[in-house]
Design a protein around this motif. Structure first.
Motif, short mmCIF file in Angstrom:
data_model
loop_
_atom_site.label_atom_id
_atom_site.label_comp_id
_atom_site.label_asym_id
_atom_site.label_seq_id
_atom_site.Cartn_x
_atom_site.Cartn_y
_atom_site.Cartn_z
N PRO A 165 -9.34 2.18 2.98
CA PRO A 165 -9.81 0.73 3.15
C PRO A 165 -9.69 0.15 2.01
O PRO A 165 -9.41 -1.09 2.00
CB PRO A 165 -11.35 0.83 3.63
N ASP B 182 -8.03 -4.74 -0.36
CA ASP B 182 -8.50 -4.18 0.84
C ASP B 182 -7.38 -4.09 1.94
O ASP B 182 -6.24 -4.07 1.56
CB ASP B 182 -9.46 -5.03 1.29
N ARG B 183 -7.64 -3.60 2.97
CA ARG B 183 -6.58 -3.36 3.85
C ARG B 183 -5.67 -4.48 4.31
O ARG B 183 -4.47 -4.66 4.45
CB ARG B 183 -7.26 -2.93 5.17
N ARG C 254 0.87 -1.08 0.02
CA ARG C 254 0.07 -0.01 -0.10
C ARG C 254 0.81 1.28 0.11
O ARG C 254 0.49 2.42 -0.40
CB ARG C 254 -0.96 -0.03 1.19
#
Length: 110
Positions: free
Chosen positions: A51, A109-110, A42
């Motif tokens: 999120p 997603d996270r 990320r």
């Protein structure tokens, strides 16, 4: 006996015709397979705390990339971050994630 011989000859002829037709059929079109990243770091992207992250790997010469990016970018906002990664601008990310075909869309997603 004669009927059996005629029936056998018809069956053999049909089998020969079927083999010839089968061999004349063109090969199926080739289907390329490209790996898609199953995980993203990320920190490589603009909004790592969101999120949901939608990344579209693109190329300036790809006509369908623009349409995909338009669709994905419309979903951005709130809990969804969207980022276009064009190969000319970020060849390092295309290389790091081994992007071989564009457009490639990855949702994380996270």
């Amino acid at each position: 006996m004669e009927r059996i011989a005629v029936a056998a000859a018809v069956i053999v002829a049909a089998a020969v015709v079927a083999v010839v037709i089968q061999r004349r059929r063109p090969d199926a079109p080739s289907v390329g397979r490209y790996d898609v990243p199953v995980q993203l770091d990320r920190a490589d992207f603009l909004d790592p705390a969101a999120p949901w992250l939608m990344v579209v790997f693109t190329s300036a010469t790809c006509e369908s990339c623009a349409a995909v990016w338009t669709t994905v970018s419309a979903l951005a906002g709130g809990e969804v971050a969207a980022q276009e990664v064009e190969i000319g601008a970020r060849p390092d990310l295309h290389s790091r994630y081994r992007i071989e075909a564009v457009p490639t869309t990855v949702i994380a997603d996270r």
